[in-house]
Each structure stands twice: as structure tokens, then as C-alpha cells.
Motif scaffolding. Sequence first.
Motif, short mmCIF file in Angstrom:
data_model
loop_
_atom_site.label_atom_id
_atom_site.label_comp_id
_atom_site.label_asym_id
_atom_site.label_seq_id
_atom_site.Cartn_x
_atom_site.Cartn_y
_atom_site.Cartn_z
N VAL A 146 0.83 -1.20 0.00
CA VAL A 146 0.00 0.00 0.00
C VAL A 146 0.87 1.26 0.00
CG1 VAL A 146 -0.26 0.18 2.52
CG2 VAL A 146 -2.05 1.07 1.03
N TYR A 147 2.04 1.21 0.64
CA TYR A 147 2.92 2.38 0.63
C TYR A 147 3.40 2.70 -0.78
CZ TYR A 147 7.12 5.20 0.99
OH TYR A 147 8.05 6.17 0.79
N TYR A 148 3.93 1.70 -1.46
CA TYR A 148 4.47 1.96 -2.79
C TYR A 148 3.38 2.24 -3.81
CZ TYR A 148 9.16 0.94 -1.23
OH TYR A 148 10.37 1.00 -0.59
N TYR A 149 2.21 1.65 -3.61
CA TYR A 149 1.09 1.96 -4.50
C TYR A 149 0.66 3.41 -4.31
CZ TYR A 149 -2.62 0.43 -7.64
OH TYR A 149 -3.41 0.26 -8.74
N ALA A 150 0.58 3.83 -3.05
CA ALA A 150 0.20 5.22 -2.77
C ALA A 150 1.25 6.19 -3.31
CB ALA A 150 0.04 5.42 -1.26
N ALA A 151 2.53 5.84 -3.14
CA ALA A 151 3.60 6.71 -3.65
C ALA A 151 3.55 6.80 -5.17
CB ALA A 151 4.95 6.16 -3.18
N PHE A 152 3.26 5.68 -5.81
CA PHE A 152 3.16 5.65 -7.27
C PHE A 152 2.01 6.54 -7.75
CE2 PHE A 152 0.60 3.69 -10.68
CZ PHE A 152 1.44 3.93 -11.76
N LEU A 153 0.85 6.42 -7.11
CA LEU A 153 -0.30 7.21 -7.52
C LEU A 153 -0.08 8.70 -7.25
CD1 LEU A 153 -3.43 5.13 -6.47
CD2 LEU A 153 -2.51 5.51 -8.74
N LEU A 154 0.55 9.00 -6.12
CA LEU A 154 0.81 10.41 -5.79
C LEU A 154 1.74 11.02 -6.84
CD1 LEU A 154 0.40 12.70 -3.77
CD2 LEU A 154 2.44 11.89 -2.57
N LYS A 155 2.76 10.28 -7.22
CA LYS A 155 3.68 10.76 -8.23
C LYS A 155 2.96 10.95 -9.56
CE LYS A 155 8.09 9.64 -10.47
NZ LYS A 155 9.19 8.63 -10.56
N GLU A 156 2.07 10.02 -9.88
CA GLU A 156 1.32 10.08 -11.14
C GLU A 156 0.39 11.30 -11.15
OE1 GLU A 156 -2.15 7.40 -12.14
OE2 GLU A 156 -0.61 6.53 -13.42
N TRP A 157 -0.30 11.53 -10.01
CA TRP A 157 -1.26 12.64 -9.95
C TRP A 157 -0.55 14.01 -9.94
CZ3 TRP A 157 -4.43 9.96 -5.56
CH2 TRP A 157 -5.23 8.97 -6.12
N LEU A 158 0.62 14.05 -9.32
CA LEU A 158 1.35 15.32 -9.24
C LEU A 158 2.19 15.58 -10.49
CD1 LEU A 158 2.55 15.35 -5.52
CD2 LEU A 158 0.58 16.51 -6.53
N GLY A 159 2.25 14.59 -11.37
CA GLY A 159 3.02 14.73 -12.61
C GLY A 159 4.49 14.57 -12.37
#
Length: 270
Positions: free
Chosen positions: A257-270
Motif C-alpha cells: 500500500v505504501y508503494y502503491y500510494a507513492a506511485f499514484l501520488l507521483k502520477e497525480w502530481l506529474g
Amino acid sequence: MLRHRFLSALVLVPLVCGLAYLGGYWWLGFIALVAVIASRELTDLLQRGGYPPHGWVLLAWTLALIASGFWPRWFPLSLVLLAGLIASLTVSLLEVAVCGRLQNPALSWAWTTAGALYLGLSLAAFVALRRQPNGLAWLMTGLLTTWITDTGAYFIGKFYGRTKLAPRLSPGKTVEGSVAGLVSAVLLAVIFGLVIKLPPQHALALGLIFGVMTQVGDLSESAVKRELQIKDFGNLIPGHGGILDRFDSLLFTGPVVYYYAAFLLKEWLG
């Protein structure tokens, strides 16, 4: 046994959720306490089984890895990994050269390294996740989904399970329980996804990953216990066993869940 499991959960779930809500040093202190107890359980049982890790090195390295999740600038992960590898190997060699106690220093070093990385990196993910934007919501998603998935698999397997899943690893696990756990994980991930505004495709993917990793974590520790010929890692928690028995699935789903959240945050922030 069932009554003990229920009463233990009735105390532990609100306690853990409360500390997660408080975050900061409260959450860090709780995770550090889990690390201390889990390291002790793992070291004791490995020594009993003839696999002698360096207990204090394992513990210190585990705590340093957790610190890297809370203070990444002060404890860079690459530095903590390198320092731990060098320190653990040095201690193993010195024990042979100076004390002459170890017959197989490579084996001792390998188990020390494996134990520290397993506990340290997994628990560090819980600390680092809480510090992320919307970290509490992500953390609660991971905790509650894992617990309810475990519970669903346990009860369905206990009362309706007929087909053994992996009898050589865990005779009590059934295919029916496994499917119930997977379905529970997907449903809960979708529900929590609505709360944290997660796109449906990501909620579904996360649920499937949770459902698989929860059971992989459980079976992995069952394999270790079978190798050591023990039923539980300890008896600290009535109805559950030791800390490692209760955290077996979480040690796998936390990093997910940590790396999934980090991946999505990076994706959303560009």
C-alpha cells in the motif's frame, strides 16, 4: 480459542487505529515496540531451530530501517542498508576470529540480514506511509483491509472449507477460505477507494493485490513455523500467538500500500 481471538481483537484494533490516528511519535513508538518484540521472537526461534542470527545486530538494523522511514534525511535508506550489511558481516567474522563461537559465520550473517530486512523494510513502510499526503486514510485502508481479509478467510475456511490450499505449508488453509479472503479484499478496497477518491481501476487492482499478498504473507510465515516445527511465534496475544503471528500478513501488505500510494501520488502530481 475463538473467544480469545475476539477479545484480543476488541482491544488491539481500537488501540492500533487510535495510535495510527495520532501519528507522529505515537505511531513511530508503536512500530518500534512491534519491531523490538518481533525481533526477539524471531531471534529466539531461529536460535532454537539451529539458525543463529545476531539478535542485537538484527534489532539495531531493524530500528535503523524504521528510522529511515520517519527521518529519511537523517537516515538515508541506502546508507542504512550498506551500514547494516557491513556491520552484520563484520560482527559474524569477528565472533569467529576473536571468540571462536560461530561454526558457520555466513549462515549467521545471512539470517541476520534476512530478518532485519524482512522486519525493518516492512515496518518502515507503515511509518513512511503515515507521513504521506492523506497518509492516515491510506494507512487505515491497509490495516482494515488486511484484518478483514484475514478474518473472512479464517471464518469461511473454518466453517465451510473443504479443499486444502497448501497442506504442506499450512494444513488449516483452504481454497474456500482463500477465495473468501480475495473477494473480501476486493470489496473493501473498492469501498475504501470511494473514501480516499481512488479511481475504480486502481481500487480493483489494489484489492486484488491485497487479497493475494495477505495470504502470501500468512503462508510464508506458516512455512517458517513448519521449518522450525512450532505452532506460534509466541504467546503474547491470546488466541493469536505472538506479534509475528498477528503481523504476518501486514508485513506484506504494508509495503504494497505504501508503494502503491507513492506511485499514484507521483502520477497525480506529474
